[in-house]
Design a protein around this motif. Structure first.
Motif, PDB file in Angstrom:
ATOM      1  N   ASP A  23       0.834  -1.207   0.000  1.00 54.96           N
ATOM      2  CA  ASP A  23       0.000   0.000   0.000  1.00 54.96           C
ATOM      3  C   ASP A  23       0.865   1.253   0.000  1.00 54.96           C
ATOM      4  N   ILE A  24       1.951   1.229   0.741  1.00 56.00           N
ATOM      5  CA  ILE A  24       2.866   2.375   0.763  1.00 56.00           C
ATOM      6  C   ILE A  24       3.433   2.628  -0.633  1.00 56.00           C
ATOM      7  N   ALA A  25       3.837   1.548  -1.305  1.00 58.00           N
ATOM      8  CA  ALA A  25       4.376   1.693  -2.663  1.00 58.00           C
ATOM      9  C   ALA A  25       3.329   2.292  -3.597  1.00 58.00           C
ATOM     10  N   HIS A  26       2.103   1.797  -3.508  1.00 62.47           N
ATOM     11  CA  HIS A  26       1.020   2.315  -4.355  1.00 62.47           C
ATOM     12  C   HIS A  26       0.754   3.789  -4.071  1.00 62.47           C
ATOM     13  N   CYS A  27       0.623   4.138  -2.810  1.00 62.48           N
ATOM     14  CA  CYS A  27       0.336   5.528  -2.438  1.00 62.48           C
ATOM     15  C   CYS A  27       1.481   6.455  -2.851  1.00 62.48           C
ATOM     16  N   THR A  28       2.702   5.998  -2.673  1.00 59.88           N
ATOM     17  CA  THR A  28       3.859   6.829  -3.012  1.00 59.88           C
ATOM     18  C   THR A  28       3.881   7.149  -4.501  1.00 59.88           C
ATOM     19  N   LEU A  29       3.694   6.146  -5.340  1.00 63.28           N
ATOM     20  CA  LEU A  29       3.744   6.379  -6.785  1.00 63.28           C
ATOM     21  C   LEU A  29       2.560   7.208  -7.269  1.00 63.28           C
ATOM     22  N   CYS A  30       1.404   7.047  -6.622  1.00 66.63           N
ATOM     23  CA  CYS A  30       0.253   7.877  -6.991  1.00 66.63           C
ATOM     24  C   CYS A  30       0.511   9.342  -6.655  1.00 66.63           C
ATOM     25  N   CYS A  31       1.084   9.598  -5.483  1.00 70.48           N
ATOM     26  CA  CYS A  31       1.401  10.976  -5.098  1.00 70.48           C
ATOM     27  C   CYS A  31       2.514  11.545  -5.978  1.00 70.48           C
ATOM     28  N   SER A  56      -7.015  15.490  -4.577  1.00 71.47           N
ATOM     29  CA  SER A  56      -6.502  14.982  -5.847  1.00 71.47           C
ATOM     30  C   SER A  56      -5.706  13.697  -5.630  1.00 71.47           C
ATOM     31  N   CYS A  57      -4.858  13.693  -4.621  1.00 69.55           N
ATOM     32  CA  CYS A  57      -4.053  12.492  -4.337  1.00 69.55           C
ATOM     33  C   CYS A  57      -4.915  11.342  -3.858  1.00 69.55           C
ATOM     34  N   MET A  58      -5.888  11.619  -2.979  1.00 76.76           N
ATOM     35  CA  MET A  58      -6.751  10.553  -2.472  1.00 76.76           C
ATOM     36  C   MET A  58      -7.594   9.959  -3.603  1.00 76.76           C
ATOM     37  N   LEU A  59      -8.054  10.816  -4.521  1.00 76.42           N
ATOM     38  CA  LEU A  59      -8.829  10.308  -5.653  1.00 76.42           C
ATOM     39  C   LEU A  59      -7.974   9.411  -6.539  1.00 76.42           C
ATOM     40  N   THR A  60      -6.716   9.772  -6.709  1.00 79.14           N
ATOM     41  CA  THR A  60      -5.815   8.944  -7.511  1.00 79.14           C
ATOM     42  C   THR A  60      -5.534   7.616  -6.823  1.00 79.14           C
ATOM     43  N   ILE A  61      -5.324   7.652  -5.515  1.00 83.11           N
ATOM     44  CA  ILE A  61      -4.979   6.441  -4.764  1.00 83.11           C
ATOM     45  C   ILE A  61      -6.153   5.462  -4.711  1.00 83.11           C
ATOM     46  N   PRO A 112      16.920   3.559  -7.710  1.00 82.61           N
ATOM     47  CA  PRO A 112      16.763   2.230  -7.092  1.00 82.61           C
ATOM     48  C   PRO A 112      15.504   2.123  -6.231  1.00 82.61           C
ATOM     49  N   ILE A 113      15.178   3.194  -5.509  1.00 80.85           N
ATOM     50  CA  ILE A 113      13.967   3.184  -4.684  1.00 80.85           C
ATOM     51  C   ILE A 113      12.727   3.150  -5.571  1.00 80.85           C
ATOM     52  N   LYS A 114      12.743   3.939  -6.635  1.00 79.19           N
ATOM     53  CA  LYS A 114      11.589   3.978  -7.540  1.00 79.19           C
ATOM     54  C   LYS A 114      11.387   2.643  -8.245  1.00 79.19           C
ATOM     55  N   VAL A 115      12.472   1.977  -8.593  1.00 75.13           N
ATOM     56  CA  VAL A 115      12.360   0.653  -9.217  1.00 75.13           C
ATOM     57  C   VAL A 115      11.707  -0.335  -8.259  1.00 75.13           C
ATOM     58  N   LEU A 116      12.153  -0.313  -7.000  1.00 69.42           N
ATOM     59  CA  LEU A 116      11.565  -1.210  -5.998  1.00 69.42           C
ATOM     60  C   LEU A 116      10.090  -0.903  -5.792  1.00 69.42           C
ATOM     61  N   LEU A 117       9.758   0.375  -5.645  1.00 64.61           N
ATOM     62  CA  LEU A 117       8.361   0.766  -5.444  1.00 64.61           C
ATOM     63  C   LEU A 117       7.502   0.385  -6.647  1.00 64.61           C
ATOM     64  N   SER A 118       8.051   0.546  -7.839  1.00 65.87           N
ATOM     65  CA  SER A 118       7.295   0.220  -9.054  1.00 65.87           C
ATOM     66  C   SER A 118       7.016  -1.274  -9.150  1.00 65.87           C
ATOM     67  N   ALA A 119       8.010  -2.096  -8.811  1.00 70.40           N
ATOM     68  CA  ALA A 119       7.806  -3.546  -8.831  1.00 70.40           C
ATOM     69  C   ALA A 119       6.737  -3.952  -7.820  1.00 70.40           C
ATOM     70  N   MET A 120       6.773  -3.340  -6.634  1.00 66.81           N
ATOM     71  CA  MET A 120       5.769  -3.649  -5.609  1.00 66.81           C
ATOM     72  C   MET A 120       4.382  -3.195  -6.047  1.00 66.81           C
ATOM     73  N   LYS A 121       4.316  -2.055  -6.707  1.00 68.56           N
ATOM     74  CA  LYS A 121       3.013  -1.560  -7.159  1.00 68.56           C
ATOM     75  C   LYS A 121       2.400  -2.471  -8.218  1.00 68.56           C
ATOM     76  N   GLU A 122       3.236  -3.070  -9.075  1.00 67.92           N
ATOM     77  CA  GLU A 122       2.692  -3.966 -10.090  1.00 67.92           C
ATOM     78  C   GLU A 122       2.120  -5.232  -9.464  1.00 67.92           C
TER      79      GLU A 122
END
Length: 277
Positions: A23-31, A56-61, A112-122
């Motif tokens: 959920d953190i990964a999803h919320c982070t990339l949405c924001c 706007s962020c909550m609607l995206t998440i 590197p952090i964005k790659v990890l977050l992106s993999a988790m979001k998928e």
């Protein structure tokens, strides 16, 4: 790898708990998406319009849940009933926009952090698609199209609500309708939802559900990382072009254009012959 070990690993992936790390990964990339969409004026906007920024962020998440509930005739705000998820999303929003020296945004954008977050979001996306198909199947047991639609919206709801999300920030972009220019997440969500429906409702797929789920996770993660690291943004494009050329008039339009050009050239030559004569 031993088939039994591989199947066990696939079973473990299907049992992953999304809260709180995924959920953190999803919320982070949405924001991050909202902030990047604001461009260079993101910080001034967040200071001047914090409520609009938060909405706007909550609607995206929570876009997938909000839109799916609307289509299924369920309470729309039911997507926000989990207070822990709402607080977590708010905390991530605050860190991305208001952390001292903008450290939260800079850390999240570090490759590197964005790659990890992106993999988790998928992985999170595949879970949402699967849950969407399952939920729709309970409401419409024989509605295969409804299952695919809800699964797709759960997988990329923010794309379908992009116009409303931007409108909350005072920006009107009607050309950004997702159905006019579907992005890769939407196309991939449609494909994944279709596979899940075939897996749940037909005998066309004989593999265990865990393997199907794991295979879809690998597909999403692989192409997301390919997009970030190799610049491969939409592997569906060649197949779309071929399909459009064969079934949606591409060949016939080209043939008609060629014949019209030949007729025009023949008529021009005939006119020149008359003038010379």
């Amino acid at each position: 790898m031993d088939p039994e070990a591989f199947l066990e690993m696939a079973n473990q992936v299907t049992k992953l708990k999304m809260y709180p790390y995924f959920d953190i990964a999803h919320c982070t990339l949405c924001c991050l998406y909202v902030r990047d969409d604001l461009g260079t004026g993101s910080l001034p906007f967040s200071r001047k319009h914090p409520l609009a920024n938060w909405l706007s962020c909550m609607l995206t998440i929570f876009a997938g849940g909000l839109l799916a509930n609307f289509l299924l005739g369920e309470p729309i705000l039911g997507a926000l009933k989990n207070n822990q998820q709402l607080l977590l999303a708010t905390a991530v929003w605050y860190v991305i926009f208001y952390s001292p020296f903008d450290v939260g945004y800079k850390v999240a954008k570090f490759l590197p952090i964005k790659v990890l977050l992106s993999a988790m979001k998928e992985v999170y996306r595949v879970k949402k698609i699967s849950d969407g198909v399952t939920h729709a199947a309970k409401v419409f047991p024989n509605g295969y199209l409804s299952m695919i639609l809800i699964g797709t919206i759960k997988g990329n709801g923010s794309g379908f609500l992009k116009i409303i999300e931007r409108l909350m920030r005072g920006v009107w972009t009607p050309a950004a309708v997702e159905v006019m220019q579907p992005t890769f997440p939407t196309k991939a969500s449609i494909a994944a939802a279709l596979i899940f429906v075939m897996d749940k409702k037909t005998d066309l797929i004989s593999a265990p559900h865990a393997l199907v789920y794991f295979g879809i996770c690998i597909f999403f993660v692989y192409f997301k990382l390919s997009s970030l690291l190799l610049g491969i943004h939409d592997p569906f494009v060649p197949f779309e072009n071929l399909f459009c050329a064969i079934f949606l008039g591409g060949i016939w339009d080209s043939l008609a254009h060629t014949l019209a050009g030949k007729k025009g050239a023949a008529a021009e030559k005939g006119g020149e012959a008359v003038k010379n004569g």
